[in-house]
Design a protein around this motif. Structure first.
Motif, PDB file in Angstrom:
ATOM      1  N   ALA A  47      20.673  41.324  20.952  1.00 34.16           N
ATOM      2  CA  ALA A  47      20.585  41.295  22.416  1.00 34.16           C
ATOM      3  C   ALA A  47      20.507  42.716  22.976  1.00 34.16           C
ATOM      4  CB  ALA A  47      21.795  40.564  22.992  1.00 34.16           C
ATOM      5  N   TYR A  70      17.122  44.293  22.277  1.00 32.13           N
ATOM      6  CA  TYR A  70      16.153  43.808  23.267  1.00 32.13           C
ATOM      7  C   TYR A  70      16.348  44.547  24.591  1.00 32.13           C
ATOM      8  CZ  TYR A  70      13.033  40.622  25.594  1.00 32.13           C
ATOM      9  OH  TYR A  70      11.974  40.103  26.301  1.00 32.13           O
ATOM     10  N   LEU A 118      13.632  46.947  26.783  1.00 32.23           N
ATOM     11  CA  LEU A 118      13.374  46.801  28.217  1.00 32.23           C
ATOM     12  C   LEU A 118      13.730  48.038  29.024  1.00 32.23           C
ATOM     13  CD1 LEU A 118      14.780  43.210  28.794  1.00 32.23           C
ATOM     14  CD2 LEU A 118      12.397  43.919  28.940  1.00 32.23           C
ATOM     15  N   ARG A 146       9.403  40.744  31.009  1.00 29.91           N
ATOM     16  CA  ARG A 146      10.402  40.906  32.072  1.00 29.91           C
ATOM     17  C   ARG A 146       9.721  40.953  33.442  1.00 29.91           C
ATOM     18  NH1 ARG A 146      15.792  42.117  32.248  1.00 29.91           N
ATOM     19  NH2 ARG A 146      15.653  40.600  30.574  1.00 29.91           N
ATOM     20  N   GLY A 168      18.802  31.368  27.421  1.00 27.41           N
ATOM     21  CA  GLY A 168      18.511  32.466  26.491  1.00 27.41           C
ATOM     22  C   GLY A 168      18.372  33.759  27.269  1.00 27.41           C
ATOM     23  N   SER A 169      19.413  34.074  28.046  1.00 28.71           N
ATOM     24  CA  SER A 169      19.318  35.157  29.040  1.00 28.71           C
ATOM     25  C   SER A 169      19.482  36.546  28.442  1.00 28.71           C
ATOM     26  CB  SER A 169      20.359  34.930  30.137  1.00 28.71           C
ATOM     27  OG  SER A 169      21.603  34.569  29.580  1.00 28.71           O
ATOM     28  N   GLY A 170      20.126  36.679  27.285  1.00 31.20           N
ATOM     29  CA  GLY A 170      20.339  37.998  26.692  1.00 31.20           C
ATOM     30  C   GLY A 170      21.333  38.817  27.495  1.00 31.20           C
ATOM     31  N   ASP A 189      23.568  31.821  27.023  1.00 34.85           N
ATOM     32  CA  ASP A 189      23.204  32.466  25.765  1.00 34.85           C
ATOM     33  C   ASP A 189      24.303  32.169  24.758  1.00 34.85           C
ATOM     34  OD1 ASP A 189      20.983  35.037  25.308  1.00 34.85           O
ATOM     35  OD2 ASP A 189      22.374  34.522  23.690  1.00 34.85           O
ATOM     36  N   TYR A 190      23.909  31.916  23.525  1.00 36.06           N
ATOM     37  CA  TYR A 190      24.930  31.560  22.528  1.00 36.06           C
ATOM     38  C   TYR A 190      25.396  32.766  21.715  1.00 36.06           C
ATOM     39  CZ  TYR A 190      21.262  31.264  18.820  1.00 36.06           C
ATOM     40  OH  TYR A 190      20.257  31.509  17.934  1.00 36.06           O
ATOM     41  N   ARG A 232      26.739  29.052  25.375  1.00 39.27           N
ATOM     42  CA  ARG A 232      26.431  27.813  24.642  1.00 39.27           C
ATOM     43  C   ARG A 232      25.019  27.868  24.081  1.00 39.27           C
ATOM     44  NH1 ARG A 232      30.260  23.939  25.264  1.00 39.27           N
ATOM     45  NH2 ARG A 232      31.561  24.092  27.114  1.00 39.27           N
ATOM     46  N   ARG A 259      20.286  24.177  22.641  1.00 39.41           N
ATOM     47  CA  ARG A 259      19.944  22.903  21.998  1.00 39.41           C
ATOM     48  C   ARG A 259      20.952  21.812  22.320  1.00 39.41           C
ATOM     49  NH1 ARG A 259      18.999  25.730  16.283  1.00 39.41           N
ATOM     50  NH2 ARG A 259      20.832  26.795  17.113  1.00 39.41           N
ATOM     51  N   VAL A 301      12.475  32.406  24.663  1.00 42.40           N
ATOM     52  CA  VAL A 301      13.598  31.798  23.934  1.00 42.40           C
ATOM     53  C   VAL A 301      13.128  30.634  23.068  1.00 42.40           C
ATOM     54  CG1 VAL A 301      14.298  30.260  25.842  1.00 42.40           C
ATOM     55  CG2 VAL A 301      15.975  30.972  24.138  1.00 42.40           C
ATOM     56  N   LEU A 321      13.165  28.248  18.419  1.00 37.57           N
ATOM     57  CA  LEU A 321      13.358  26.858  18.003  1.00 37.57           C
ATOM     58  C   LEU A 321      12.229  26.435  17.075  1.00 37.57           C
ATOM     59  CD1 LEU A 321      14.481  25.085  21.300  1.00 37.57           C
ATOM     60  CD2 LEU A 321      15.803  26.471  19.717  1.00 37.57           C
TER      61      LEU A 321
HETATM   62  C1  LIG Z   1      14.345  37.786  23.177  1.00 39.60           C
HETATM   63  S1  LIG Z   1      15.810  37.474  24.066  1.00 39.60           S
HETATM   64  C2  LIG Z   1      15.151  37.099  25.668  1.00 39.60           C
HETATM   65  C3  LIG Z   1      16.068  37.444  26.813  1.00 39.60           C
HETATM   66  C4  LIG Z   1      15.501  37.097  28.182  1.00 39.60           C
HETATM   67  N1  LIG Z   1      15.245  35.673  28.320  1.00 39.60           N
HETATM   68  C5  LIG Z   1      14.251  37.861  28.445  1.00 39.60           C
HETATM   69  O1  LIG Z   1      13.175  37.293  28.322  1.00 39.60           O
HETATM   70  O2  LIG Z   1      14.333  39.037  28.755  1.00 39.60           O
HETATM   71  C6  LIG Z   1      16.245  35.852  23.484  1.00 39.60           C
HETATM   72  C7  LIG Z   1      17.676  35.445  23.796  1.00 39.60           C
HETATM   73  O3  LIG Z   1      17.774  34.049  23.528  1.00 39.60           O
HETATM   74  C8  LIG Z   1      19.028  33.798  22.917  1.00 39.60           C
HETATM   75  N2  LIG Z   1      18.929  32.544  22.153  1.00 39.60           N
HETATM   76  C9  LIG Z   1      18.112  32.269  21.094  1.00 39.60           C
HETATM   77  N3  LIG Z   1      18.305  31.006  20.669  1.00 39.60           N
HETATM   78  C10 LIG Z   1      19.265  30.467  21.475  1.00 39.60           C
HETATM   79  C11 LIG Z   1      19.900  29.199  21.517  1.00 39.60           C
HETATM   80  N4  LIG Z   1      19.593  28.218  20.654  1.00 39.60           N
HETATM   81  N5  LIG Z   1      20.847  28.987  22.470  1.00 39.60           N
HETATM   82  C12 LIG Z   1      21.181  29.963  23.340  1.00 39.60           C
HETATM   83  N6  LIG Z   1      20.610  31.202  23.346  1.00 39.60           N
HETATM   84  C13 LIG Z   1      19.663  31.445  22.429  1.00 39.60           C
HETATM   85  C14 LIG Z   1      19.272  35.016  22.050  1.00 39.60           C
HETATM   86  O4  LIG Z   1      20.656  35.172  21.768  1.00 39.60           O
HETATM   87  C15 LIG Z   1      18.709  36.139  22.919  1.00 39.60           C
HETATM   88  O5  LIG Z   1      19.696  36.744  23.718  1.00 39.60           O
END
Ligand SMILES: C[S@@+](CC[C@H](N)C(=O)[O-])C[C@H]1O[C@@H](n2cnc3c(N)ncnc32)[C@H](O)[C@@H]1O
Length: 275
Positions: free
Chosen positions: A18, A21, A25, A56, A78-80, A103-104, A130, A133, A161, A165
Motif C-alpha cells: 500500500a 503504491y 502516486l 488516480r 480497495g482504497s489503499g 481495505d483488508y 475487511r 469479497r 482492485v 480477484l
Molecule cells: C493498487 S491499490 C489501489 C488503491 C486505490 N484504489 C487507487 O486506485 O489508488 C489496491 C488496493 O486494494 C486492496 N485490496 C486488494 N484486494 C482486496 C480485497 N480482496 N479486499 C480488500 N482490499 C483489497 C489492496 O490492499 C490495495 O490497498
C-alpha cells in the motif's frame, strides 16, 4: 520527502504494497524501504508510476463529477493509503457528504485511521478493514451503517482492485451483489488493467513480466479485456465517453505524450443505475 510518524505497531522496516503504491502516486505515507522496492518494480515496468497517476486522476474526475451530480456518499473498495488526492480530500470541501474506505491490508487500514483522525474527518469518513469479497460483512459493519444510507445514491468505486480477484473469486457475481445493493441514480466506477491489441509489443511484454512476477505471490493479478469488464455494469448506461482509456475519460487538459503511453494498459468506465 519525509513521511510523518508511522501508526503504532506498523513496521516501517518492511516494504508495504500500500505504501509502495502511495509512492507511485507521489503521496506522503512511504518510507525509504518502500521507495527502494518501488524503484525495483519501476525497472521491470517503467509505466507503473504514470499509470498509477492516471488512475488516480481518473478517480478524481469521477468523484468531482459525482459531487457535481449531487451524489453525497462514496464507498471506495480497495482504497489503499488515502493520500495524494484521495476521495475524502476531494469531498472535504463539499460537505455534507460521507466516505467509507474499505481495505483488508492492515498497514493500509492503520495509515487510513491515522490520516482520518489527524484530519479530524472521523464524523463523515471511516475505514472498514475487511475483504471486499465479503460484501455482507462490509454492509453490516458499524462504520458503513453509520455513514451510508443505501436508500440514497452512492458512488461505488472499484479502482484498480478487481484485478486482484481471480476467476475463483467469481468477480461477476461479486460485483452484481454490490450493484444490487445500490439505489437508482448510484454510480459504479471501475478501472482495470489490460493489454490492448494496439499496445507496442515491448511495452506489452513489460506488463506481462510485471504480472508474471506476482503470479505465485499472495497477490496475483489478472489482466482483463473490455469484453470481460463490461458485464460488471449489468447493462446500466455508461456515462460518456463509455468504456475508455484512462486519460481519455473526460480529460480536463490536453493529454501529454507521456500520459498517452498508458492508454493500452487500462480501462475505465462509470455506470449509472437506472430507476
Ligand atoms: C493498487 S491499490 C489501489 C488503491 C486505490 N484504489 C487507487 O486506485 O489508488 C489496491 C488496493 O486494494 C486492496 N485490496 C486488494 N484486494 C482486496 C480485497 N480482496 N479486499 C480488500 N482490499 C483489497 C489492496 O490492499 C490495495 O490497498
Amino acid at each position: 520527502m519525509t513521511a510523518p510518524d508511522a501508526p503504532d505497531g506498523v513496521d516501517v522496516e518492511k516494504p508495504s504494497a500500500a505504501r509502495i503504491y502511495d509512492w507511485y502516486l507521489g503521496g506522503s505515507q512511504n518510507w525509504a524501504v518502500d521507495r527502494e522496492f518501488g524503484k525495483r518494480v519501476e525497472k521491470v515496468w517503467p509505466l507503473i508510476r504514470p499509470i498509477s497517476r492516471q488512475n488516480r486522476a481518473f478517480m478524481n474526475r469521477v468523484v468531482r463529477a459525482a459531487l457535481d451530480a449531487g451524489i453525497r456518499q462514496f464507498v471506495d473498495l480497495g482504497s489503499g493509503v488515502p493520500t495524494a488526492g484521495n476521495v475524502h480530500e476531494l469531498v472535504r470541501d463539499r460537505l455534507p457528504a460521507s466516505v467509507v474506505y474499505v481495505d483488508y491490508e492492515p498497514v493500509a487500514a492503520a495509515h487510513s485511521r491515522v490520516i482520518l483522525d489527524r484530519e479530524d474527518a472521523g464524523e463523515w469518513a471511516g475505514i472498514v478493514e475487511r475483504d471486499i469479497r465479503d460484501p455482507e460483512a462490509i454492509f453490516a459493519d458499524e462504520i458503513t451503517e453509520r455513514l451510508i444510507d443505501w436508500a440514497q445514491p452512492v458512488c461505488l468505486l472499484m479502482i484498480t482492485v478487481l484485478h486482484f480477484l481471480g476467476p475463483g473469486d467469481r468477480p461477476d457475481e461479486l460485483v452484481a451483489t454490490y450493484r444490487d445493493r445500490l439505489a437508482p441514480g448510484s454510480w459504479l466506477a471501475v478501472t482495470h488493467g489490460t493489454v490492448r491489441d494496439d499496445a507496442p509489443p515491448e511495452r506489452a511484454a513489460e506488463v506481462r513480466a510485471f504480472v508474471d512476477a506476482y503470479r505465485d505471490t499472495s497477490n496475483p493479478a489478472y489482466l482483463r479485456s473490455a469484453e470481460e469488464i463490461r458485464p460488471w455494469f449489468g447493462g446500466w448506461p455508461l456515462l460518456e465517453p463509455g468504456m475508455s482509456t484512462l486519460p481519455d475519460w473526460r480529460p480536463e487538459a490536453p493529454v501529454s505524450e507521456e500520459d498517452g503511453e498508458v492508454r493500452p494498459f487500462a480501462w475505465g468506465a462509470v455506470g449509472v443505475k437506472p430507476s
